[in-house]
Design a protein around this motif. Structure first.
Motif, short mmCIF file in Angstrom:
data_model
loop_
_atom_site.label_atom_id
_atom_site.label_comp_id
_atom_site.label_asym_id
_atom_site.label_seq_id
_atom_site.Cartn_x
_atom_site.Cartn_y
_atom_site.Cartn_z
N ARG A 1 59.66 -55.83 -21.41
CA ARG A 1 58.63 -56.21 -20.92
C ARG A 1 58.94 -57.01 -19.72
N TRP A 2 57.62 -57.72 -19.00
CA TRP A 2 57.72 -58.20 -17.75
C TRP A 2 58.64 -59.67 -18.12
N ALA A 3 59.70 -59.82 -17.21
CA ALA A 3 60.52 -61.12 -17.35
C ALA A 3 61.45 -61.02 -18.83
N LEU A 4 61.41 -59.97 -19.39
CA LEU A 4 62.66 -59.79 -20.54
C LEU A 4 62.86 -58.03 -20.66
N GLU A 5 63.53 -57.51 -19.48
CA GLU A 5 63.72 -56.17 -19.39
C GLU A 5 64.93 -55.78 -20.30
N LYS A 6 65.12 -54.35 -20.67
CA LYS A 6 66.35 -53.95 -21.05
C LYS A 6 66.75 -54.67 -22.29
N VAL A 7 65.88 -54.72 -23.53
CA VAL A 7 66.38 -55.21 -24.73
C VAL A 7 66.70 -54.20 -25.63
N PRO A 8 68.13 -54.01 -26.02
CA PRO A 8 68.54 -52.76 -26.93
C PRO A 8 68.05 -52.95 -28.32
N GLN A 9 67.97 -51.53 -28.78
CA GLN A 9 67.46 -51.52 -29.92
C GLN A 9 68.45 -50.20 -30.67
N ARG A 10 68.68 -50.25 -31.81
CA ARG A 10 69.51 -49.14 -32.24
C ARG A 10 68.94 -48.61 -33.59
N ARG A 11 69.24 -47.38 -33.93
CA ARG A 11 68.96 -46.80 -35.28
C ARG A 11 69.72 -45.75 -35.51
N ALA A 12 69.69 -45.25 -36.84
CA ALA A 12 70.23 -44.05 -37.58
C ALA A 12 69.69 -42.86 -36.82
N PHE A 13 70.49 -41.73 -36.56
CA PHE A 13 69.86 -40.65 -36.01
C PHE A 13 69.56 -39.43 -36.88
N GLY A 14 68.69 -39.46 -37.83
CA GLY A 14 68.56 -38.34 -38.71
C GLY A 14 67.94 -37.18 -38.34
N HIS A 15 67.07 -36.51 -39.05
CA HIS A 15 66.27 -35.44 -38.62
C HIS A 15 65.00 -35.74 -38.20
N GLY A 16 64.54 -35.23 -36.88
CA GLY A 16 63.40 -35.86 -36.42
C GLY A 16 63.63 -36.08 -34.97
N THR A 17 62.64 -36.76 -34.08
CA THR A 17 62.79 -36.83 -32.68
C THR A 17 62.69 -38.38 -32.40
N TRP A 18 63.28 -38.98 -31.70
CA TRP A 18 63.13 -40.25 -31.26
C TRP A 18 63.10 -40.09 -29.74
N ALA A 19 61.81 -40.46 -29.20
CA ALA A 19 61.48 -40.19 -27.68
C ALA A 19 60.98 -41.56 -27.22
N ARG A 20 61.56 -41.59 -26.06
CA ARG A 20 61.07 -43.12 -25.29
C ARG A 20 60.27 -42.36 -24.14
N GLY B 1 59.75 -57.36 -11.18
CA GLY B 1 60.83 -57.53 -11.65
C GLY B 1 61.39 -56.04 -11.71
N GLY B 2 62.01 -55.58 -12.97
CA GLY B 2 62.79 -54.54 -13.30
C GLY B 2 61.82 -53.27 -13.32
N ALA B 3 60.95 -53.14 -13.27
CA ALA B 3 60.20 -51.81 -13.67
C ALA B 3 60.24 -50.76 -12.86
N ARG B 4 61.02 -50.73 -11.54
CA ARG B 4 61.42 -49.39 -10.94
C ARG B 4 62.86 -49.33 -10.80
N ALA B 5 63.69 -49.39 -11.97
CA ALA B 5 65.05 -49.03 -11.82
C ALA B 5 65.56 -47.89 -12.27
N ASP B 6 65.50 -47.04 -11.59
CA ASP B 6 66.21 -45.56 -12.14
C ASP B 6 66.93 -44.91 -10.99
N SER C 1 65.00 -58.55 -12.48
CA SER C 1 63.75 -59.12 -13.58
C SER C 1 63.32 -60.31 -12.84
N ASP C 2 62.05 -60.63 -12.76
CA ASP C 2 61.56 -61.73 -12.47
C ASP C 2 62.07 -62.91 -13.22
N SER C 3 62.61 -63.01 -14.25
CA SER C 3 63.17 -64.07 -14.86
C SER C 3 64.58 -64.50 -14.44
#
Ligand code: GLA
Length: 690
Positions: free
Chosen positions: A160-179, A480-485, A498-500
């Motif tokens: 989010r604003w002032a706290l960019e790039k927070v990792p999240q992990r999960r098992a990859f089973g059947h189905g779709t994980w979309a961002r 902050g970091g909302a256009r980093a690609d 980041s603005d932080s």
């Protein structure tokens, strides 16, 4: 030849084109040696994996690579290739393949390009063309590579604003994980890289595959596993219904989609991407920067800002950037955006005196802009209400009191180009901080959803400005970091991470932004003693040692700092400058350190490395885990020293007191006995081959 192999840096891609349909990526992973193609051809699987652009005609019942159609005249697409793909490949040095295909009945042509660079980074894109008379509505076109079953875990990033790039992990089973992003910009929550890997993968271990779409508008990154067992890692632009309709002969081309693989974890995955970007856009040495935002906000005063410039130069700063507040009517964030003329009431005679003073001190001069935005309270909005991006007569809601301009309108583009071009010329600007401070809501251009055209228009504006001013550098900031690609980084020189500036939060933000963005392209500033956003007070040594590892800068009113603080800052800046050639070209490494209260990260190059042992919070284990230093040559001997001011209140083991010589393998495997540091302190470790 019924296969193509692209290989480089221990990675290989095998493209099988034995069938009449689109080629199949049979392998994207570790190098398979010179016989990879014929070997895999002799091992045809019972259930074929999905081809380059998979759909139901290929037995793929997951998300289709191409989505679209013609109302009332729908033809599911079945591609037939136009002969052999055109390939230029040199074993071990990468290469490129172009596949051309068509479906005459569906009225579509396809060109798919795959390019592997010398670092093993694969870039892919598709171009689809409507060959029939009627319109074709394109709903999505993504690039994908297959994943093996052992890629059983996913890592993505949010924020989010002032706290960019927070990792999240999960098992990859059947189905779709979309961002996905529908924010009209890359987004604070954008994953950047989506990674699939073997269970438990880390920075230094595990087999990993990553994908990233080089695009600053709507985007999708997803991993999908279907019941047949096949899995894909995919990305592309996210298109809104009706955003792209192709008339006869018209084409849509996807952004470049990046894929990387590593057999040794995230550091190597990210390092390959860094190498790719560095080769594609080499940068000169990164000047240490002072940005005025948190030092002055909208309170522009020549006396204060010249004193700030004096203090900046005395501390060793090399670039001075005047942030928001210099243009007409901009006394607060409720007015002025769009009126890109220096405000004569605040700056009589323009910015020349300040710019001259800054240059007289030997620093570069830069200026903040937010070209794509407009406040309703501005001369521009009053004169051209129709320039606002949205449906006429029903503009979207405001965010930060502002609307977005419809940049794809030629007159809007021309106005902004004229203003930017004139000001860059008049002040011989070295640098622009190019901001973009809102999500784009309800964008409509010419009656259709507008983000695709808006994004291309922004790219065109930047490209044309740079063409006219080739030495100009541009920072991509977006609250902050909302256009980093990699779409924006193909045409700009760094991102505002980041603005932080809270150095505790920054340790995490920079670590995870740094998976995609190399350190020299990450703006990292020393903030005020108490952070302006979180309110947390942190020692200068900790703030400085955190900013040191990126494109270092300062975001602090140095006129309000004590002489002692300014002297210490100067020491850190001098250290950054000494280490800069290493920090900005080397390999970023992070240890998989077992203690969650501490981090170990560094940058290595041949013969030289610098590490940070970062104590974030109080440690539970009194003894502490050894500090293992990754990325060294195991066979070489290194001298270990501690550069920079020592952290206050630390108990340091003997190795930190006097230079010590040790084999790389000992430093990497046994590690150095841990120091005992107070929370929020950093011990730097420099390692030089002897
Ligand atoms: C955004 C940026 C900040 C600053 C302000 C100015 O929030 O991220 O760094 O430039 O705008 O308004």
């Amino acid at each position: 030849m019924s296969h193509t192999v692209l290989s480089a840096a221990g990675t290989c891609l095998v493209l099988d084109h034995t069938g009449p349909g689109l080629p199949v990526v049979r392998h994207f992973g570790a190098a398979l040696g010179p016989d990879a193609g014929p070997a895999l051809e002799s091992l045809t699987p019972l259930v074929p994996p999905p081809p380059l652009l998979a759909g139901q005609g290929d037995g793929w019942f997951g998300r289709p690579g191409l989505a679209g159609g013609r109302p009332g005249d729908h033809w599911p697409v079945r591609w037939t290739v136009d002969g052999e793909p055109a390939a230029e490949a040199e074993p071990g040095r990468g290469g490129r393949v172009t596949v051309t295909a068509a479906d005459e009945r569906a009225g579509l042509r396809l060109v798919s390009e795959l390019v592997m660079d010398p670092h093993g980074v694969l870039t892919a894109r598709h171009t689809v063309t409507n060959t029939h008379a009627g319109p074709y509505r394109l709903d999505g076109l993504t690039c994908a590579v297959p994943l093996p079953a052992r890629a059983a875990e996913l890592l993505d990033l949010t924020g989010r604003w002032a706290l960019e790039k927070v990792p999240q992990r999960r098992a990859f089973g059947h189905g779709t994980w979309a961002r996905e992003s529908r924010r009209g910009r890359t987004g604070h929550d954008a994953t950047g890289l989506l990674v699939a890997g073997t269970t438990g993968f880390g920075f230094r271990h595990g087999e990993v595959w990553g994908v990233h779409a080089a695009w600053s508008g709507g985007h999708t990154h997803h991993a999908e596993r279907v019941a047949e067992g096949h899995a894909l890692l995919a990305a592309g632009e996210l298109l809104e219904p009706g955003e792209i309709t192709l008339g006869e002969g018209e084409s849509y081309r996807t952004p470049w989609v990046y894929f990387a693989w590593s057999g040794t974890g995230l550091d190597d995955l990210g390092g390959r991407l860094h190498d790719h970007l560095r080769a594609a856009r080499p940068l000169p040495a990164r000047p240490v920067t002072l940005n005025t935002w948190e030092a002055a906000y909208f309170d522009h005063d020549l006396g204060h800002l010249t004193r700030l410039a004096d203090q900046a130069a005395a501390a060793g700063i090399e670039r001075f950037v005047l942030d928001d507040g210099w243009f007409r009517g901009r006394r607060h964030d409720r007015a002025g955006l769009g009126d890109w003329y220096v405000d004569e009431t605040v700056w009589p005679g323009g910015l020349h005196r300040l710019a001259g003073h800054v240059r007289g001190l030997g620093m570069e001069f830069g200026l903040w802009f937010e070209p794509e935005m407009v406040n309703p309270d501005s001369d521009l909005a009053r004169a051209h209400p129709d320039w606002i991006l949205g449906r006429d007569g029903r503009p979207p809601g405001l965010q930060r009191n502002q609307h977005t301009l419809d940049l794809a309108r030629p007159e809007v583009h021309a106005y902004l180009l004229e203003r930017l071009d004139t000001l860059v010329g008049e002040y011989a600007l070295d640098y622009i901080k190019w901001d973009h401070n809102r999500d784009i809501a309800e964008p409509v251009h010419d009656g259709v959803p507008g983000v695709h055209r808006q994004t291309l228009a922004a790219y065109r504006l930047i490209d044309e400005l740079r063409r006219r001013h080739p030495a100009l550098e541009i920072e991509s900031c977006s609250s902050g970091g909302a256009r980093a690609d990699y779409g924006i980084l193909a045409r700009t020189d760094r991102v505002w991470t980041s603005d932080s500036n809270d150095a505790i939060d920054r340790q995490a933000i920079q670590r995870w932004t740094g998976l995609l963005v190399p350190p020299e392209r990450m703006g990292c500033h020393v903030g005020a003693p108490a952070d302006h956003i979180t309110g947390r007070a942190l020692p200068l040594a900790f703030r400085a040692a955190t900013a040191l590892f990126g494109h270092m800068g300062v975001e602090w009113d140095l006129t309000a700092a004590t002489q002692e603080e300014r002297d210490e800052l100067a020491v850190w800046i001098a250290l950054h400058k000494r280490l800069r050639p290493l920090l900005h070209t080397g390999r970023v490494v992070r240890a998989d350190h077992p203690d969650p209260s501490a981090l170990v990260h560094g940058v290595t190059a041949s013969g030289h490395a610098v590490y940070a042992y970062v104590q974030l919070t109080s440690r539970v284990a009194a003894a502490g885990d050894p500090v293992r230093l990754p990325g060294l040559d195991p066979a070489a001997r290194y001298e270990v020293t501690v550069p920079g001011p020592l952290p206050e209140g630390a108990a340091l083991p003997r190795w930190a007191a006097a230079p010590l010589r040790l084999p790389g393998v000992v430093l990497a495997e046994a590690g150095l006995p841990a120091p005992a540091l107070r929370p929020a302190s950093v011990l730097l470790i420099e390692v030089t081959r002897v």
